[in-house]
Design an enzyme around this catalytic site. Structure first.
Site, PDB file in Angstrom:
ATOM      1  N   ALA A  27       0.841  -1.203   0.000  1.00 36.05           N
ATOM      2  CA  ALA A  27       0.000   0.000   0.000  1.00 36.05           C
ATOM      3  C   ALA A  27       0.875   1.253   0.000  1.00 36.05           C
ATOM      4  O   ALA A  27       0.573   2.227  -0.696  1.00 36.05           O
ATOM      5  CB  ALA A  27      -0.941  -0.008   1.201  1.00 36.05           C
ATOM      6  N   GLU A  37      -0.747   9.549   4.751  1.00 36.32           N
ATOM      7  CA  GLU A  37      -1.333   9.264   6.062  1.00 36.32           C
ATOM      8  C   GLU A  37      -0.314   8.648   7.016  1.00 36.32           C
ATOM      9  O   GLU A  37      -0.358   8.898   8.220  1.00 36.32           O
ATOM     10  CB  GLU A  37      -2.583   8.406   5.900  1.00 36.32           C
ATOM     11  CG  GLU A  37      -3.706   9.253   5.320  1.00 36.32           C
ATOM     12  CD  GLU A  37      -4.814   8.458   4.675  1.00 36.32           C
ATOM     13  OE1 GLU A  37      -4.811   7.214   4.784  1.00 36.32           O
ATOM     14  OE2 GLU A  37      -5.688   9.088   4.046  1.00 36.32           O
ATOM     15  N   GLU A  72      -8.199   4.018   5.278  1.00 34.01           N
ATOM     16  CA  GLU A  72      -7.567   4.179   3.958  1.00 34.01           C
ATOM     17  C   GLU A  72      -7.050   2.836   3.436  1.00 34.01           C
ATOM     18  O   GLU A  72      -7.192   2.531   2.243  1.00 34.01           O
ATOM     19  CB  GLU A  72      -6.420   5.185   4.020  1.00 34.01           C
ATOM     20  CG  GLU A  72      -5.761   5.439   2.679  1.00 34.01           C
ATOM     21  CD  GLU A  72      -6.686   6.057   1.651  1.00 34.01           C
ATOM     22  OE1 GLU A  72      -6.798   5.509   0.529  1.00 34.01           O
ATOM     23  OE2 GLU A  72      -7.318   7.084   1.955  1.00 34.01           O
ATOM     24  N   GLU A  79     -10.584  -0.945  -3.530  1.00 36.46           N
ATOM     25  CA  GLU A  79     -10.300  -0.437  -4.877  1.00 36.46           C
ATOM     26  C   GLU A  79      -9.455  -1.415  -5.681  1.00 36.46           C
ATOM     27  O   GLU A  79      -9.728  -1.649  -6.872  1.00 36.46           O
ATOM     28  CB  GLU A  79      -9.609   0.922  -4.799  1.00 36.46           C
ATOM     29  CG  GLU A  79     -10.530   2.030  -4.341  1.00 36.46           C
ATOM     30  CD  GLU A  79      -9.840   3.376  -4.251  1.00 36.46           C
ATOM     31  OE1 GLU A  79      -8.599   3.451  -4.399  1.00 36.46           O
ATOM     32  OE2 GLU A  79     -10.557   4.365  -4.035  1.00 36.46           O
TER      33      GLU A  79
END
Length: 126
Positions: A27, A37, A72, A79
């Site tokens: 990620a 983040e 997230e 996604e």
């Protein structure tokens, strides 16, 4: 037998830890929002101790940023899975992605509210 059960538990925990590290690393490499983040989370640790009126409030502030990262990561997983299913425009998949994005937005609003309240509290208005 309890020794074997304990070692199986440790092995499972170790494998889960490696999977978590791999997921976070992927990620981080593939998503700008995750990088931002994580940076915000790192920055929040010292900043929370400066802003917060109490140690508990500082922990709450850091946890609120960690929560945004958590949401997230879930949104990114949704996604990536949706893109794996089809790259064609699909109305339903688009709605699912939008809901994931909305979840991130709500988490950001919550974290922002916690930080604003802590700042107002620190300034003596609460």
């Amino acid at each position: 037998m309890p020794v074997a059960a304990g070692s199986n538990t440790l092995l499972r925990i170790w494998k889960a830890t490696i999977n978590s590290r791999n997921g976070l690393a992927f990620a981080f490499r593939s998503e700008q929002a995750v990088r931002e983040e994580i940076f915000a989370l790192i920055l929040s640790v010292p900043l929370a101790w400066f802003v917060a009126a109490t140690a508990l409030r500082a922990v709450e502030l850091v946890c609120s940023v960690a929560f945004v990262l958590t949401v997230e990561l879930l949104n990114t997983a949704i996604e990536k899975l949706a893109d794996r299913l089809t790259m064609d425009h699909d109305k339903q998949i688009g709605r699912v992605k939008d809901m994931g994005s909305a979840a991130v937005g709500v988490a950001l609003l919550m974290a922002g509210a916690f930080w604003i309240i802590a700042i107002v509290e620190r300034l003596g208005f609460l």
